[in-house]
Design a protein around this motif. Structure first.
Motif, PDB file in Angstrom:
ATOM      1  N   GLY A  37      37.189   7.563  17.418  1.00 39.01           N
ATOM      2  CA  GLY A  37      38.013   6.701  18.253  1.00 39.01           C
ATOM      3  C   GLY A  37      37.601   6.758  19.709  1.00 39.01           C
ATOM      4  O   GLY A  37      36.430   6.944  20.036  1.00 39.01           O
ATOM      5  N   SER A  38      38.581   6.637  20.583  1.00 38.48           N
ATOM      6  CA  SER A  38      38.284   6.549  22.011  1.00 38.48           C
ATOM      7  C   SER A  38      37.677   7.822  22.594  1.00 38.48           C
ATOM      8  O   SER A  38      37.099   7.794  23.685  1.00 38.48           O
ATOM      9  CB  SER A  38      39.550   6.167  22.789  1.00 38.48           C
ATOM     10  OG  SER A  38      40.545   7.157  22.600  1.00 38.48           O
ATOM     11  N   LYS A  39      37.738   8.928  21.904  1.00 38.91           N
ATOM     12  CA  LYS A  39      37.079  10.156  22.378  1.00 38.91           C
ATOM     13  C   LYS A  39      35.562   9.974  22.464  1.00 38.91           C
ATOM     14  O   LYS A  39      34.886  10.746  23.149  1.00 38.91           O
ATOM     15  CB  LYS A  39      37.400  11.334  21.453  1.00 38.91           C
ATOM     16  CG  LYS A  39      38.824  11.802  21.557  1.00 38.91           C
ATOM     17  CD  LYS A  39      39.063  12.973  20.624  1.00 38.91           C
ATOM     18  CE  LYS A  39      40.553  13.272  20.594  1.00 38.91           C
ATOM     19  NZ  LYS A  39      40.962  13.901  19.361  1.00 38.91           N
ATOM     20  N   ALA A  40      35.041   8.960  21.792  1.00 36.82           N
ATOM     21  CA  ALA A  40      33.597   8.694  21.835  1.00 36.82           C
ATOM     22  C   ALA A  40      33.111   8.429  23.257  1.00 36.82           C
ATOM     23  O   ALA A  40      31.940   8.665  23.563  1.00 36.82           O
ATOM     24  CB  ALA A  40      33.241   7.510  20.937  1.00 36.82           C
ATOM     25  N   LEU A  41      33.994   7.982  24.136  1.00 37.09           N
ATOM     26  CA  LEU A  41      33.567   7.703  25.498  1.00 37.09           C
ATOM     27  C   LEU A  41      33.160   8.971  26.244  1.00 37.09           C
ATOM     28  O   LEU A  41      32.463   8.915  27.250  1.00 37.09           O
ATOM     29  CB  LEU A  41      34.630   6.939  26.285  1.00 37.09           C
ATOM     30  CG  LEU A  41      35.943   7.644  26.650  1.00 37.09           C
ATOM     31  CD1 LEU A  41      35.832   8.397  27.950  1.00 37.09           C
ATOM     32  CD2 LEU A  41      37.027   6.598  26.775  1.00 37.09           C
ATOM     33  N   SER A  67      30.238   6.562  16.579  1.00 39.73           N
ATOM     34  CA  SER A  67      31.237   7.623  16.710  1.00 39.73           C
ATOM     35  C   SER A  67      32.634   7.022  16.824  1.00 39.73           C
ATOM     36  O   SER A  67      33.580   7.504  16.203  1.00 39.73           O
ATOM     37  CB  SER A  67      30.963   8.488  17.939  1.00 39.73           C
ATOM     38  OG  SER A  67      29.745   9.161  17.815  1.00 39.73           O
ATOM     39  N   TYR A  68      32.759   5.979  17.615  1.00 36.85           N
ATOM     40  CA  TYR A  68      34.035   5.304  17.805  1.00 36.85           C
ATOM     41  C   TYR A  68      34.573   4.762  16.477  1.00 36.85           C
ATOM     42  O   TYR A  68      35.739   4.937  16.154  1.00 36.85           O
ATOM     43  CB  TYR A  68      33.881   4.163  18.824  1.00 36.85           C
ATOM     44  CG  TYR A  68      35.139   3.378  19.034  1.00 36.85           C
ATOM     45  CD1 TYR A  68      36.121   3.845  19.901  1.00 36.85           C
ATOM     46  CD2 TYR A  68      35.361   2.177  18.379  1.00 36.85           C
ATOM     47  CE1 TYR A  68      37.299   3.127  20.098  1.00 36.85           C
ATOM     48  CE2 TYR A  68      36.518   1.456  18.562  1.00 36.85           C
ATOM     49  CZ  TYR A  68      37.501   1.937  19.423  1.00 36.85           C
ATOM     50  OH  TYR A  68      38.652   1.231  19.605  1.00 36.85           O
ATOM     51  N   THR A  69      33.674   4.127  15.715  1.00 40.14           N
ATOM     52  CA  THR A  69      34.113   3.490  14.474  1.00 40.14           C
ATOM     53  C   THR A  69      34.265   4.473  13.315  1.00 40.14           C
ATOM     54  O   THR A  69      34.906   4.148  12.324  1.00 40.14           O
ATOM     55  CB  THR A  69      33.147   2.363  14.051  1.00 40.14           C
ATOM     56  OG1 THR A  69      31.847   2.911  13.848  1.00 40.14           O
ATOM     57  CG2 THR A  69      33.106   1.267  15.095  1.00 40.14           C
ATOM     58  N   ARG A  72      27.530   6.176  20.425  1.00 38.54           N
ATOM     59  CA  ARG A  72      28.934   6.093  20.837  1.00 38.54           C
ATOM     60  C   ARG A  72      29.690   5.046  20.019  1.00 38.54           C
ATOM     61  O   ARG A  72      30.826   5.258  19.625  1.00 38.54           O
ATOM     62  CB  ARG A  72      29.025   5.819  22.339  1.00 38.54           C
ATOM     63  CG  ARG A  72      28.750   7.076  23.154  1.00 38.54           C
ATOM     64  CD  ARG A  72      28.825   6.834  24.650  1.00 38.54           C
ATOM     65  NE  ARG A  72      27.642   6.171  25.165  1.00 38.54           N
ATOM     66  CZ  ARG A  72      26.484   6.781  25.405  1.00 38.54           C
ATOM     67  NH1 ARG A  72      26.355   8.066  25.179  1.00 38.54           N
ATOM     68  NH2 ARG A  72      25.462   6.111  25.888  1.00 38.54           N
TER      69      ARG A  72
END
Length: 170
Positions: free
Chosen positions: A118-122, A112-114, A109
């Motif tokens: 972005g915030s969809k990684a959550l 994926s975020y970086t 996660r």
């Protein structure tokens, strides 16, 4: 610093690949194909490759069959790990875990975020765990996510994980 010998580092890991999808077949399964290609390029071999529907009973049947095959050391599943109603991979596989590998999901996660998600990684529920002497990874269905997990996490650590799960045999 790794405690693995040169022979252990060179050992080809036997992998079973499962794509969970209601719409893919072997011709259109880009994510399963990515896992297979990257694993083989890293010197591992694919012991089995299957596609099944987003049904717990189908996922469990495949996992149980592979767990009964002593030559399979790693199981990599792609698909069915989201939050949609039909996404049941995580609920199906986690009860089998002897131990969870929490760092896998956390690092996946984070990466994926970086890496543009972005915030969809959550929304990712990617997970991994050991099941006795096997390791199981459950990845999203996105081929980009599969590539990230294979390149940054699974392939660099697969030998070490298998070694840790089997070193008691020596």
């Amino acid at each position: 610093m790794s405690n693995l010998t040169d022979n252990e580092k060179k050992k080809s890991i036997a992998i079973a690949v499962l794509t969970v999808s209601d719409t893919r077949d072997k011709d259109t399964d880009k994510s399963g194909g990515t896992i297979i290609q990257m694993a083989e390029d890293a010197g591992h071999h694919i012991e089995d490759y299957r596609i099944c529907t987003d049904e717990s009973v189908e996922i469990a049947r495949n996992v149980e069959e592979w767990l009964g095959n002593s030559s399979i050391e790693a199981i990599i599943i792609t698909g069915g790990s989201g939050i949609g109603f039909r996404d049941v991979t995580i609920e199906t596989v986690t009860p089998y875990f002897t131990k969870t590998i929490d760092g896998f999901g956390e690092l996946f996660r984070f990466l994926s975020y970086t890496e543009d998600v972005g915030s969809k990684a959550l929304l990712s529920r990617a997970t991994a765990g050991s099941i006795d002497e096997h390791v199981l990874f459950a990845l999203p269905g996105s081929s980009k996510a599969v590539k990230l997990a294979m390149e940054k996490l699974i392939l660099p650590e697969l030998h070490h994980i298998v070694h840790e799960l089997t070193k008691h045999r020596k």
